[in-house]
Each structure stands twice: as structure tokens, then as C-alpha cells.
Scaffold this motif. Structure first.
Motif, PDB file in Angstrom:
ATOM      1  N   VAL A 103       0.614  -0.980  -0.100  1.00  0.00           N
ATOM      2  CA  VAL A 103      -0.243  -0.233  -0.322  1.00  0.00           C
ATOM      3  C   VAL A 103       0.559   1.318  -0.124  1.00  0.00           C
ATOM      4  CG1 VAL A 103      -1.808   0.662   1.071  1.00  0.00           C
ATOM      5  CG2 VAL A 103      -1.801  -1.000   1.280  1.00  0.00           C
ATOM      6  N   THR A 104       0.701   1.976  -1.154  1.00  0.00           N
ATOM      7  CA  THR A 104       1.077   3.608  -0.983  1.00  0.00           C
ATOM      8  C   THR A 104       0.536   4.276  -0.767  1.00  0.00           C
ATOM      9  OG1 THR A 104       0.637   3.905  -3.213  1.00  0.00           O
ATOM     10  CG2 THR A 104       2.513   2.391  -3.201  1.00  0.00           C
ATOM     11  N   PRO A 105       1.257   5.674  -0.115  1.00  0.00           N
ATOM     12  CA  PRO A 105       0.440   6.660   0.424  1.00  0.00           C
ATOM     13  C   PRO A 105      -1.104   6.839  -1.318  1.00  0.00           C
ATOM     14  CG  PRO A 105       3.084   7.261   0.610  1.00  0.00           C
ATOM     15  CD  PRO A 105       2.547   5.600  -0.594  1.00  0.00           C
ATOM     16  N   THR A 106      -0.415   7.238  -2.334  1.00  0.00           N
ATOM     17  CA  THR A 106      -1.128   7.678  -3.304  1.00  0.00           C
ATOM     18  C   THR A 106      -2.972   6.492  -3.035  1.00  0.00           C
ATOM     19  OG1 THR A 106       0.282   7.952  -5.215  1.00  0.00           O
ATOM     20  CG2 THR A 106      -1.437   7.307  -5.427  1.00  0.00           C
ATOM     21  N   VAL A 107      -2.610   5.287  -2.926  1.00  0.00           N
ATOM     22  CA  VAL A 107      -3.225   4.207  -2.728  1.00  0.00           C
ATOM     23  C   VAL A 107      -4.504   4.761  -1.324  1.00  0.00           C
ATOM     24  CG1 VAL A 107      -4.453   2.506  -2.040  1.00  0.00           C
ATOM     25  CG2 VAL A 107      -2.555   2.272  -3.496  1.00  0.00           C
ATOM     26  N   ARG A 108      -3.276   5.345   0.044  1.00  0.00           N
ATOM     27  CA  ARG A 108      -4.465   6.111   1.180  1.00  0.00           C
ATOM     28  C   ARG A 108      -5.009   7.438   0.965  1.00  0.00           C
ATOM     29  NH1 ARG A 108      -3.518   3.014   5.200  1.00  0.00           N
ATOM     30  NH2 ARG A 108      -1.975   1.190   5.244  1.00  0.00           N
ATOM     31  N   ARG A 109      -4.383   8.602  -0.484  1.00  0.00           N
ATOM     32  CA  ARG A 109      -5.014   8.987  -0.619  1.00  0.00           C
ATOM     33  C   ARG A 109      -6.248   8.886  -1.069  1.00  0.00           C
ATOM     34  NH1 ARG A 109      -4.886  12.002  -4.955  1.00  0.00           N
ATOM     35  NH2 ARG A 109      -3.309  10.540  -6.251  1.00  0.00           N
ATOM     36  N   ILE A 110      -6.901   8.186  -3.001  1.00  0.00           N
ATOM     37  CA  ILE A 110      -7.340   7.362  -3.275  1.00  0.00           C
ATOM     38  C   ILE A 110      -8.247   7.605  -2.564  1.00  0.00           C
ATOM     39  CG2 ILE A 110      -8.692   6.380  -5.227  1.00  0.00           C
ATOM     40  CD1 ILE A 110      -5.825   6.751  -6.337  1.00  0.00           C
ATOM     41  N   ALA A 111      -8.133   6.367  -1.725  1.00  0.00           N
ATOM     42  CA  ALA A 111      -9.152   6.039  -0.297  1.00  0.00           C
ATOM     43  C   ALA A 111      -9.983   7.173   0.305  1.00  0.00           C
ATOM     44  CB  ALA A 111      -8.649   4.755   0.611  1.00  0.00           C
ATOM     45  N   ALA A 112      -8.866   8.047   0.469  1.00  0.00           N
ATOM     46  CA  ALA A 112     -10.207   8.908   1.402  1.00  0.00           C
ATOM     47  C   ALA A 112     -10.538  10.441   0.396  1.00  0.00           C
ATOM     48  CB  ALA A 112      -8.579   9.955   2.295  1.00  0.00           C
ATOM     49  N   GLN A 113      -9.872  10.655  -0.348  1.00  0.00           N
ATOM     50  CA  GLN A 113     -10.467  11.901  -1.269  1.00  0.00           C
ATOM     51  C   GLN A 113     -11.185  10.698  -2.931  1.00  0.00           C
ATOM     52  OE1 GLN A 113      -7.582  13.906  -2.285  1.00  0.00           O
ATOM     53  NE2 GLN A 113      -6.705  14.341   0.033  1.00  0.00           N
ATOM     54  N   GLY A 114     -10.892  10.309  -3.405  1.00  0.00           N
ATOM     55  CA  GLY A 114     -12.105   9.332  -4.369  1.00  0.00           C
ATOM     56  C   GLY A 114     -10.538   9.541  -5.174  1.00  0.00           C
ATOM     57  N   GLY A 115     -11.238   8.624  -6.814  1.00  0.00           N
ATOM     58  CA  GLY A 115     -10.258   8.717  -7.419  1.00  0.00           C
ATOM     59  C   GLY A 115      -9.681   7.212  -8.526  1.00  0.00           C
ATOM     60  N   SER A 116      -8.903   7.589  -9.151  1.00  0.00           N
ATOM     61  CA  SER A 116      -8.446   6.370  -9.507  1.00  0.00           C
ATOM     62  C   SER A 116      -6.550   5.962  -9.775  1.00  0.00           C
ATOM     63  CB  SER A 116      -9.216   5.647 -11.237  1.00  0.00           C
ATOM     64  OG  SER A 116      -8.795   5.846 -12.233  1.00  0.00           O
ATOM     65  N   ASP A 117      -6.255   5.228 -10.221  1.00  0.00           N
ATOM     66  CA  ASP A 117      -4.928   5.762 -10.462  1.00  0.00           C
ATOM     67  C   ASP A 117      -4.347   3.494 -10.949  1.00  0.00           C
ATOM     68  OD1 ASP A 117      -2.110   6.322 -11.552  1.00  0.00           O
ATOM     69  OD2 ASP A 117      -1.816   6.662  -9.148  1.00  0.00           O
ATOM     70  N   ILE A 118      -2.725   4.071 -12.188  1.00  0.00           N
ATOM     71  CA  ILE A 118      -2.311   2.656 -12.926  1.00  0.00           C
ATOM     72  C   ILE A 118      -0.947   2.816 -12.689  1.00  0.00           C
ATOM     73  CG2 ILE A 118      -2.466   0.906 -14.969  1.00  0.00           C
ATOM     74  CD1 ILE A 118      -4.585   1.712 -16.072  1.00  0.00           C
ATOM     75  N   TYR A 119      -0.085   1.953 -11.775  1.00  0.00           N
ATOM     76  CA  TYR A 119       0.918   1.975 -12.035  1.00  0.00           C
ATOM     77  C   TYR A 119       1.132   0.997 -11.642  1.00  0.00           C
ATOM     78  CZ  TYR A 119      -0.024   1.165  -6.690  1.00  0.00           C
ATOM     79  OH  TYR A 119      -0.673   0.700  -5.458  1.00  0.00           O
ATOM     80  N   ASN A 120       2.884   0.623 -10.947  1.00  0.00           N
ATOM     81  CA  ASN A 120       4.253  -0.734 -11.410  1.00  0.00           C
ATOM     82  C   ASN A 120       3.927  -0.621  -9.900  1.00  0.00           C
ATOM     83  OD1 ASN A 120       3.857  -1.181 -13.870  1.00  0.00           O
ATOM     84  ND2 ASN A 120       5.529  -0.305 -14.270  1.00  0.00           N
ATOM     85  N   GLY A 121       3.663  -2.087  -9.333  1.00  0.00           N
ATOM     86  CA  GLY A 121       3.729  -1.835  -7.706  1.00  0.00           C
ATOM     87  C   GLY A 121       4.489  -3.209  -7.365  1.00  0.00           C
TER      88      GLY A 121
END
Length: 455
Positions: A103-121
Motif C-alpha cells: 500500500v502506497t500513499p497514493t492508494v490511501r489518498r484515493i481511499a480518502a478522496q476518491g479517484g483512480s490510478d494505474i502504476y507498477n507496484g
């Protein structure tokens, strides 16, 4: 780089050019393939991304019903088993279906604020994955992943293949560059050998075979023309020296004979008759004057065009007038009819050439009568002498050539040669013709203008 031979530099430049081209092509191919592979993988997330809100809420309910508080080896999210993970914004424990994901900070931000993203993890075990994260309902984010092992393996194989092809291409370019440089520089090598041969042996008759019309052929033709010109110049120089030695031998011999006679008279005490001695001294003076004139003419012919004063535009009619005035002081009867004419050349050389024509005409004309005209850039000098036989006209401008009928007269045989040289340096032409009614006409054509073009 400058210390290398031309062949090695050409080979190196060809190799570098091909290496850069191959490297750019390989990098471009790698980036395009990588982009297309990721585009194809991201299309697997399109179904989830394009679902309507009602279907997404149903999937969330199904996921919450089946996910576990601990990571699993497999999972399901409405598709074949994949790693899926639910992350809550309020800090509740994550919920797993399949292996756990980092889990990255980007994932927690999306969980709190909404949205979507695709990345290599990566998974919690460190395996590379492609992650699609989206917040279908407020307060949570769903992480869906696909393994990247196969894609990265393909890219590694592609990298190896492109590197191998690039290495083979660079090696082939080096071999081709060496072959091209050897082939292209072979004529240059022949030219170099010819130049070294000439520098070593001074053989100016060496020529290089000319094949084709390319730059090397032009260089070879220019080299052959240069060596031909040098050979001709050396031949003329040798001929001038030989002719000068022959012409100088007569006055020097006469001078030595007369001086020996005077010295013998002094040593033996036998005085020479005063009148004979006077004639001897006059003869000595005349011989010295003849020798001085001959040496001056030789120097005039021997010096190159670069030894003269610079070309300038000047009034040729003034030059002719000054020469006619000087000829009059020497006893010639000169009549002039001169139109203005301006030429570019050496004023002193052209004046000497005109003087030679006037002296030559006065020498053969009864009473020294000479007619001089300048019209339209053509100078004519006419005498009223016996003329020149037709078979002798082609030789009149040759050095040291003298007509059999004029060999008893004073002169060195260089006057008309000096005229021809001065006129040619000014870009003109000179010729001698027999005049109607007797005598000779010398014609000098010089390019110019009736008005001053550069005041």
C-alpha cells in the motif's frame, strides 16, 4: 583524433555514425514495444473501469463478503483468480482476496478522496505487479493487480536481442567502414605515392591515371596539370639559362679580348696608337652598354608576375605618349594619333613594351620614321622598313630569335619577347604583320574602356 591517419578517422566516423543510428533505433524499438505491452495489460482493467456505479456497488458487496483479513494465495473479483485488496480510509484493517499488495500513499489518498490510478507496484513478497486502484464508494479503495513477470521477461529478452543486433551492427559497420575507407582512399594513396616520388626524384613527368569524373579524378587531373605546368616552367627556365649563356658568351669574349689587348700594351710597354686606343675604348663602352641591356632584358623576362607592381587601372594613351616622347629623344621621328583608352595592368611594363616596339620600328625605318595610333583599344606601331619575310613572322616573339638580316644590328633578340610577356600579363594580344606598301605593323589589343571605370 587529429593524430590518427585519414583511413582510421574515416573508419571511426563511419562506425560512430552507424553505432548512433543503431542505438537510436534500438532504444526507439524498445520504448515502442514496452509502451504497447503496458497498453495491452492496462486493457485488462478496462472492464472494471467502465462498469456502471450499480455494478461496481454489487462487486463491492460481493468482495466484502468473500475477502479475508489475511492475504491469500488466490482471490476472485468477478474474473479469474487475481490479487485484490480493499484498503479503508479510516484505518480499519485491509481485506484480502489473494496475495497482499504493498500500500502506497497514493492508494490511501484515493481511499480518502476518491479517484483512480494505474502504476507498477509489488506484492508483499516483492513480486512486480501492475496495479489498478479505484475508489468505488467513499472511504475505501480497491487494489486490483496483474503479475508483470511475463511482461518484464519479454522486455529482458527484447533488450538482449536488440543489444546483440546493435553489437553485430556496430561490428559490421566497423568492417564496412574499413573496407570503404580503403577503397575510397586508394586513389589518394596513389596520389600520395606520386607526390612522394616527385619530391624524392624531382621527376615532373610523373602522371596519375584518371578514371571517372568524381572528386578524386578531378584532383588527379589537377595534379597532372600542375606537374605539367611545373615541367614546362622548368624547361623554359633551363632554355632561358642556356640561351642567356649563349648570348652572353659573345660580348664577354669580345670584352676580354679588348681588355687583354690593353693590359698587354701596358705590360710590354708598347703603346697603342691613340686613335686605335680611342676606338678600342669606344668599343669597350659599347660592349658594356650592350651587356647591360642584355642583362636588364634577361631580368625583365626572368621575374614572375608576382614581382611586378600590382595591377591598376591607368591611362594607356598616356603611357603610349610618354614612350613616344622618350623615343623622340633618342632620335626617332614619331607621329601619334591617340584616343583615350584605360586598361588594367602594370604601367611601367606596358611603357617598356611600347618603347621596345618603337625602338624596333625606328631601327628598321629610314630616318627613324614611326607612325603610332591608338583607336578602340588597338595600338598600332608602323615602320617603313623592308618588312619581315612571311616564314619568319611566327618566330619574332621567341626569346633570342633574330632575323638573319638583322643580326648585324645592335640588339639582344629579347625586345619583342618582353613585349609579348607584358601584353599577356595585361590580358591582351600582340602580333606583327607586313604593312601594305612596305614596312611592318605591330598590333597590340588590350581589354579596357574609353572612360575611367574606377575614378
Amino acid at each position: 583524433m587529429r593524430r590518427r591517419s585519414l583511413r582510421s578517422r574515416l573508419t571511426l566516423l563511419v562506425t560512430l555514425a552507424v553505432a548512433v543510428a543503431v542505438a537510436v533505433s534500438a532504444v526507439g524499438c524498445y520504448l515502442i514495444v514496452k509502451h504497447e505491452l503496458y497498453v495491452q495489460m492496462d486493457r485488462t482493467f478496462d472492464e472494471q473501469r467502465m462498469k456502471p456505479p450499480e455494478a461496481k456497488r454489487y462487486d463491492v458487496e460481493w468482495l466484502l463478503k468473500h475477502c479475508q483479513p489475511t492475504a491469500q494465495s488466490t482471490g476472485h473479483y468477478g474474473r479469474p483468480p487475481q490479487s485484490t485488496m480493499v484498503v479503508y480510509a479510516d484505518g480499519r484493517p485491509n481485506c484480502y482476496v489473494g496475495p497482499g499488495l504493498t500500500v502506497t500513499p497514493t492508494v490511501r489518498r484515493i481511499a480518502a478522496q476518491g479517484g483512480s490510478d494505474i502504476y507498477n507496484g509489488t506484492t508483499e513478497q516483492g513480486r512486480p505487479v501492475r496495479v489498478f486502484v479505484e475508489s468505488p464508494v467513499p472511504g475505501m479503495a480497491i487494489m486490483d493487480s496483474r503479475p508483470l513477470g511475463e511482461l518484464l521477461g519479454t522486455l529482458r529478452t527484447l533488450t538482449f536481442l536488440l543489444a546483440s543486433v546493435a553489437a553485430i551492427g556496430v561490428l559490421g559497420a566497423a568492417c564496412a567502414g574499413l573496407l570503404v575507407s580503403r577503397t575510397a582512399l586508394r586513389p589518394v594513396g596513389r596520389l600520395t605515392e606520386a607526390v612522394e616520388h616527385i619530391a624524392r626524384t624531382e621527376d615532373l613527368n610523373t602522371t596519375i591515371p584518371v578514371n571517372g569524373t568524381d572528386e578524386i579524378a578531378r584532383l588527379s587531373r589537377s595534379f597532372n596539370a600542375m606537374t605539367g605546368a611545373l615541367a614546362g616552367s622548368r624547361e623554359r627556365q633551363q632554355q632561358l639559362v642556356a640561351d642567356a649563356g649563349h648570348e652572353l658568351r659573345t660580348p664577354l669574349t669580345s670584352l676580354r679580348t679588348n681588355i687583354d689587348l690593353l693590359l698587354r700594351s701596358e705590360h710590354t710597354g708598347r703603346a697603342i696608337d691613340p686613335k686605335a686606343k680611342q676606338r678600342l675604348l669606344v668599343n669597350l663602352k659599347a660592349q658594356f652598354e650592350e651587356l647591360t641591356t642584355l642583362v636588364g632584358d634577361l631580368l625583365q623576362l626572368a621575374r614572375g608576375q608576382s614581382d611586378h607592381e600590382p595591377h591598376v587601372e591607368h591611362a594607356f594613351h598616356d603611357v603610349v605618349g610618354a614612350a613616344a616622347a622618350r623615343a623622340g629623344l633618342r632620335g626617332a621621328d614619331v607621329t601619334t594619333d591617340l584616343d583615350p583608352w584605360y586598361v588594367v595592368g602594370h604601367p611601367s611594363s606596358l611603357e617598356r613594351a611600347v618603347m621596345n616596339l618603337l625602338d624596333n620600328a625606328a631601327k628598321f625605318s629610314p630616318g627613324g620614321k614611326v607612325e603610332v595610333e591608338l583607336h578602340g583599344g588597338e595600338l598600332t606601331v608602323r615602320d617603313h622598313g623592308p618588312g619581315i619575310p612571311a616564314e619568319e613572322l611566327p618566330h619574332v616573339f621567341e626569346r633570342f630569335w633574330r632575323s638573319p638580316s638583322a643580326r648585324g644590328l645592335p640588339g639582344s633578340g629579347l625586345g619583342l619577347a618582353i613585349v609579348a610577356q607584358a601584353v599577356q600579363e595585361a590580358g591582351g594580344q600582340v602580333r606583327l604583320d607586313n604593312a601594305p606598301g612596305g614596312g611592318v605593323i605591330a598590333r597590340v589589343d588590350l581589354p579596357g574602356s574609353p572612360v575611367l571605370t574606377h575614378p
